[in-house]
Design a protein around this motif. Sequence first.
Motif, PDB file in Angstrom:
ATOM      1  N   VAL A   1       0.867  -1.177   0.000  1.00  0.00           N
ATOM      2  CA  VAL A   1       0.000   0.000   0.000  1.00  0.00           C
ATOM      3  C   VAL A   1       0.905   1.228   0.000  1.00  0.00           C
ATOM      4  O   VAL A   1       1.827   1.324   0.821  1.00  0.00           O
ATOM      5  CB  VAL A   1      -0.908   0.019   1.258  1.00  0.00           C
ATOM      6  CG1 VAL A   1      -1.737   1.299   1.305  1.00  0.00           C
ATOM      7  CG2 VAL A   1      -1.805  -1.208   1.295  1.00  0.00           C
ATOM      8  N   CYS A   2       0.669   2.150  -0.948  1.00  0.00           N
ATOM      9  CA  CYS A   2       1.503   3.360  -1.016  1.00  0.00           C
ATOM     10  C   CYS A   2       1.377   4.161   0.277  1.00  0.00           C
ATOM     11  O   CYS A   2       0.262   4.442   0.730  1.00  0.00           O
ATOM     12  CB  CYS A   2       1.109   4.221  -2.212  1.00  0.00           C
ATOM     13  SG  CYS A   2       1.952   5.839  -2.217  1.00  0.00           S
ATOM     14  N   TRP A   3       2.506   4.532   0.841  1.00  0.00           N
ATOM     15  CA  TRP A   3       2.531   5.289   2.100  1.00  0.00           C
ATOM     16  C   TRP A   3       1.875   6.647   1.942  1.00  0.00           C
ATOM     17  O   TRP A   3       1.371   7.221   2.904  1.00  0.00           O
ATOM     18  CB  TRP A   3       3.988   5.503   2.557  1.00  0.00           C
ATOM     19  CG  TRP A   3       4.791   6.376   1.620  1.00  0.00           C
ATOM     20  CD1 TRP A   3       5.489   5.960   0.508  1.00  0.00           C
ATOM     21  CD2 TRP A   3       4.967   7.798   1.685  1.00  0.00           C
ATOM     22  NE1 TRP A   3       6.076   7.033  -0.113  1.00  0.00           N
ATOM     23  CE2 TRP A   3       5.781   8.174   0.586  1.00  0.00           C
ATOM     24  CE3 TRP A   3       4.527   8.790   2.564  1.00  0.00           C
ATOM     25  CZ2 TRP A   3       6.153   9.498   0.334  1.00  0.00           C
ATOM     26  CZ3 TRP A   3       4.897  10.107   2.321  1.00  0.00           C
ATOM     27  CH2 TRP A   3       5.695  10.450   1.217  1.00  0.00           C
ATOM     28  N   ARG A   4       1.825   7.181   0.687  1.00  0.00           N
ATOM     29  CA  ARG A   4       1.408   8.574   0.513  1.00  0.00           C
ATOM     30  C   ARG A   4      -0.050   8.695   0.094  1.00  0.00           C
ATOM     31  O   ARG A   4      -0.802   9.477   0.656  1.00  0.00           O
ATOM     32  CB  ARG A   4       2.316   9.245  -0.518  1.00  0.00           C
ATOM     33  CG  ARG A   4       2.186  10.747  -0.574  1.00  0.00           C
ATOM     34  CD  ARG A   4       3.437  11.374  -1.150  1.00  0.00           C
ATOM     35  NE  ARG A   4       3.325  12.819  -1.130  1.00  0.00           N
ATOM     36  CZ  ARG A   4       3.049  13.560  -2.209  1.00  0.00           C
ATOM     37  NH1 ARG A   4       2.888  12.993  -3.383  1.00  0.00           N
ATOM     38  NH2 ARG A   4       2.960  14.866  -2.091  1.00  0.00           N
ATOM     39  N   CYS A   5      -0.465   7.888  -0.916  1.00  0.00           N
ATOM     40  CA  CYS A   5      -1.821   8.047  -1.454  1.00  0.00           C
ATOM     41  C   CYS A   5      -2.725   6.868  -1.110  1.00  0.00           C
ATOM     42  O   CYS A   5      -3.923   6.912  -1.381  1.00  0.00           O
ATOM     43  CB  CYS A   5      -1.773   8.249  -2.968  1.00  0.00           C
ATOM     44  SG  CYS A   5      -1.322   6.752  -3.884  1.00  0.00           S
ATOM     45  N   GLY A   6      -2.156   5.798  -0.546  1.00  0.00           N
ATOM     46  CA  GLY A   6      -2.978   4.671  -0.128  1.00  0.00           C
ATOM     47  C   GLY A   6      -3.328   3.690  -1.242  1.00  0.00           C
ATOM     48  O   GLY A   6      -4.046   2.717  -0.999  1.00  0.00           O
TER      49      GLY A   6
ATOM     50  N   GLU B   1       8.065   1.916  -9.118  1.00  0.00           N
ATOM     51  CA  GLU B   1       7.845   3.002 -10.081  1.00  0.00           C
ATOM     52  C   GLU B   1       6.980   4.091  -9.460  1.00  0.00           C
ATOM     53  O   GLU B   1       7.249   5.280  -9.607  1.00  0.00           O
ATOM     54  CB  GLU B   1       7.153   2.466 -11.348  1.00  0.00           C
ATOM     55  CG  GLU B   1       8.099   1.760 -12.294  1.00  0.00           C
ATOM     56  CD  GLU B   1       7.355   0.987 -13.384  1.00  0.00           C
ATOM     57  OE1 GLU B   1       6.118   1.170 -13.519  1.00  0.00           O
ATOM     58  OE2 GLU B   1       8.027   0.198 -14.072  1.00  0.00           O
ATOM     59  N   HIS B   2       5.942   3.646  -8.759  1.00  0.00           N
ATOM     60  CA  HIS B   2       5.039   4.588  -8.113  1.00  0.00           C
ATOM     61  C   HIS B   2       5.766   5.387  -7.015  1.00  0.00           C
ATOM     62  O   HIS B   2       5.563   6.589  -6.873  1.00  0.00           O
ATOM     63  CB  HIS B   2       3.840   3.836  -7.536  1.00  0.00           C
ATOM     64  CG  HIS B   2       2.821   4.734  -6.912  1.00  0.00           C
ATOM     65  ND1 HIS B   2       1.924   5.471  -7.641  1.00  0.00           N
ATOM     66  CD2 HIS B   2       2.574   5.040  -5.613  1.00  0.00           C
ATOM     67  CE1 HIS B   2       1.170   6.185  -6.831  1.00  0.00           C
ATOM     68  NE2 HIS B   2       1.543   5.936  -5.582  1.00  0.00           N
ATOM     69  N   LEU B   3       6.626   4.718  -6.256  1.00  0.00           N
ATOM     70  CA  LEU B   3       7.372   5.401  -5.189  1.00  0.00           C
ATOM     71  C   LEU B   3       8.248   6.506  -5.761  1.00  0.00           C
ATOM     72  O   LEU B   3       8.429   7.558  -5.144  1.00  0.00           O
ATOM     73  CB  LEU B   3       8.222   4.404  -4.395  1.00  0.00           C
ATOM     74  CG  LEU B   3       7.472   3.437  -3.481  1.00  0.00           C
ATOM     75  CD1 LEU B   3       8.449   2.449  -2.837  1.00  0.00           C
ATOM     76  CD2 LEU B   3       6.698   4.183  -2.389  1.00  0.00           C
TER      77      LEU B   3
ATOM     78  N   GLN C   1       7.555   8.315  -8.496  1.00  0.00           N
ATOM     79  CA  GLN C   1       6.659   9.444  -8.806  1.00  0.00           C
ATOM     80  C   GLN C   1       6.276  10.197  -7.531  1.00  0.00           C
ATOM     81  O   GLN C   1       6.287  11.431  -7.494  1.00  0.00           O
ATOM     82  CB  GLN C   1       5.384   8.944  -9.491  1.00  0.00           C
ATOM     83  CG  GLN C   1       5.619   8.399 -10.884  1.00  0.00           C
ATOM     84  CD  GLN C   1       4.396   7.654 -11.415  1.00  0.00           C
ATOM     85  OE1 GLN C   1       3.322   7.694 -10.808  1.00  0.00           O
ATOM     86  NE2 GLN C   1       4.567   6.969 -12.530  1.00  0.00           N
ATOM     87  N   GLU C   2       5.909   9.431  -6.513  1.00  0.00           N
ATOM     88  CA  GLU C   2       5.522  10.060  -5.251  1.00  0.00           C
ATOM     89  C   GLU C   2       6.670  10.869  -4.663  1.00  0.00           C
ATOM     90  O   GLU C   2       6.472  11.964  -4.131  1.00  0.00           O
ATOM     91  CB  GLU C   2       5.055   9.015  -4.232  1.00  0.00           C
ATOM     92  CG  GLU C   2       3.718   8.370  -4.562  1.00  0.00           C
ATOM     93  CD  GLU C   2       2.531   9.307  -4.338  1.00  0.00           C
ATOM     94  OE1 GLU C   2       2.703  10.542  -4.390  1.00  0.00           O
ATOM     95  OE2 GLU C   2       1.415   8.796  -4.133  1.00  0.00           O
ATOM     96  N   PHE C   3       7.880  10.342  -4.770  1.00  0.00           N
ATOM     97  CA  PHE C   3       9.065  11.031  -4.245  1.00  0.00           C
ATOM     98  C   PHE C   3       9.239  12.394  -4.916  1.00  0.00           C
ATOM     99  O   PHE C   3       9.477  13.408  -4.244  1.00  0.00           O
ATOM    100  CB  PHE C   3      10.309  10.170  -4.458  1.00  0.00           C
ATOM    101  CG  PHE C   3      11.596  10.878  -4.123  1.00  0.00           C
ATOM    102  CD1 PHE C   3      11.920  11.181  -2.811  1.00  0.00           C
ATOM    103  CD2 PHE C   3      12.481  11.250  -5.127  1.00  0.00           C
ATOM    104  CE1 PHE C   3      13.098  11.845  -2.500  1.00  0.00           C
ATOM    105  CE2 PHE C   3      13.659  11.913  -4.829  1.00  0.00           C
ATOM    106  CZ  PHE C   3      13.972  12.209  -3.512  1.00  0.00           C
TER     107      PHE C   3
END
Length: 219
Positions: A190-195, A207-209, A211-213
């Motif tokens: 589960v993404c720490w930022r957007c869930g 890959e998502h991490l 973008q979030e970074f």
Amino acid sequence: GPRDALGAYIAKPETYPSSVVVYHNTDFVAIHDMFPKSSLHLLLLPRDSSKTRLHPFDAFEDAEFLTKVKAEVRKLRTHAAAELRRKYGKDSEQERARQEALIADPPPDELPAGRDWEKEIVCGVHAVPSMNHLHVHVIAVDRYSERLKHRKHYNSFSTPFFVPIDDFPLALDDVRRHPTQEGYLKRDFVCWRCGEGFGNKFVQLKEHLKQEFEEWKRL
Ligand code: 5GP
Ligand code: ZN
């Protein structure tokens, strides 16, 4: 063995460069994690020889010791926040607004606040540590690092397997005392930022991490 590697920093902190040992005093040594799981990952090592071999849940039963550790964690967290501000501050909207206000003529009545980087740092222990010497992680929330290579690396910082220092002392019936039974490390990502959920798709998570970074550091 390798699980005892943190002992060397406690024994002779003065023999390391500042790129490894952040600071040391009579009671604590603060170091950079050698395999950082975030863009900034520090470890606080208490030096008390009666505590350093204990599991954190046992060591933090001592209220006086816990109070000391919490105070030092706050100190290291402030240090880490300053480091994040140096790394990313100039990119941030809020930081830019503050800099502009500082040089404005006439100056505004109130300066816009800079970003509170302390909020971007979490501090705590693993419910099942892999290294033998007592240590507290002081880590930026981004979880963006080449060293983050396995499910365990992500979930150990992103599920209740990570126990924030301020949650101590733990209640006797706290479920986190039974981390294996709870299966925290085997949970879906589960993404720490957007869930957003990523199931067991580690490559997509990574890959998502990234973008979030990019968004997080500039926010
Ligand atoms: P644990 O899972 O025990 O809570 O975390 C131990 C941490 O120590 C890990 O984040 C790991 O990367 C780090 N680590 C392991 N060996 C060394 C080492 O020799 N030096 C440093 N500075 N960190 C280490
Ligand atoms: Zn996300």
